[in-house]
Design a protein around this motif. Structure first.
Motif, mmCIF file in Angstrom:
data_model
loop_
_atom_site.group_PDB
_atom_site.id
_atom_site.type_symbol
_atom_site.label_atom_id
_atom_site.label_comp_id
_atom_site.label_asym_id
_atom_site.label_seq_id
_atom_site.Cartn_x
_atom_site.Cartn_y
_atom_site.Cartn_z
ATOM 1 N N ARG A 62 -142.672 -2.106 -9.395
ATOM 2 C CA ARG A 62 -141.995 -1.918 -8.049
ATOM 3 C C ARG A 62 -141.809 -0.883 -7.479
ATOM 4 N NH1 ARG A 62 -138.234 -6.351 -6.599
ATOM 5 N NH2 ARG A 62 -138.504 -7.432 -8.673
ATOM 6 N N GLY A 63 -142.884 -1.295 -6.373
ATOM 7 C CA GLY A 63 -142.704 -0.050 -5.411
ATOM 8 C C GLY A 63 -143.408 1.109 -6.130
ATOM 9 N N ALA A 64 -144.291 1.172 -6.717
ATOM 10 C CA ALA A 64 -145.373 2.276 -6.731
ATOM 11 C C ALA A 64 -146.601 1.602 -6.753
ATOM 12 C CB ALA A 64 -144.989 2.470 -8.764
ATOM 13 N N LYS A 86 -153.709 -1.912 -4.193
ATOM 14 C CA LYS A 86 -153.437 -3.110 -4.402
ATOM 15 C C LYS A 86 -155.171 -3.814 -4.509
ATOM 16 C CE LYS A 86 -151.363 -6.963 -1.793
ATOM 17 N NZ LYS A 86 -150.455 -7.513 -1.927
#
Length: 118
Positions: free
Chosen positions: A68-70, A89
């Motif tokens: 999360r958040g990386a 991504k």
């Protein structure tokens, strides 16, 4: 009150004058050990292997890390030599699609019969 006298911490013993043979110590049993347990042995039960193989084994691996958040990362490896990695991504999603395509066309996997039935 009587003053306490401290016991002597060391005692001097006399030195033996002649040689004598050492006496073997008596065998002691452990607490709770039944008599003759070691002589009777344990019967072994032959059970079937719970991890029986059906002839399949892993050939290709897809490892995705998306904390999360990386920034997400992924690697796709195969025993045939196919080795790819991606960061970000958009590229990770493309690598997942490439991995699925490779699974369908890999020379190590295409020889397996009945794969389309699963």
């Amino acid at each position: 009150m009587n003053p306490r006298t401290r016991p002597l911490l060391k005692s001097l013993t006399g030195t033996p004058t002649g040689a004598r043979a050492a006496q073997p110590a008596a065998a002691q049993r452990a607490m709770g050990e039944p008599k003759g347990a070691a002589r009777q042995g344990v019967r072994s039960v032959h059970r079937p292997d719970p991890h029986q193989r059906d002839g399949r084994y892993p050939v290709a691996w897809l490892h995705i890390s998306a904390p999360r958040g990386a920034v997400p990362t992924a690697t796709s490896k195969c025993q045939c030599g196919h080795d790819r990695s991606a960061v970000g991504k958009r590229r990770v999603l493309a690598l997942i699609a490439d991995h699925e395509t490779h699974r369908a066309t890999c020379p190590l996997r295409s020889s397996q019969e009945g794969r389309t039935a699963a």
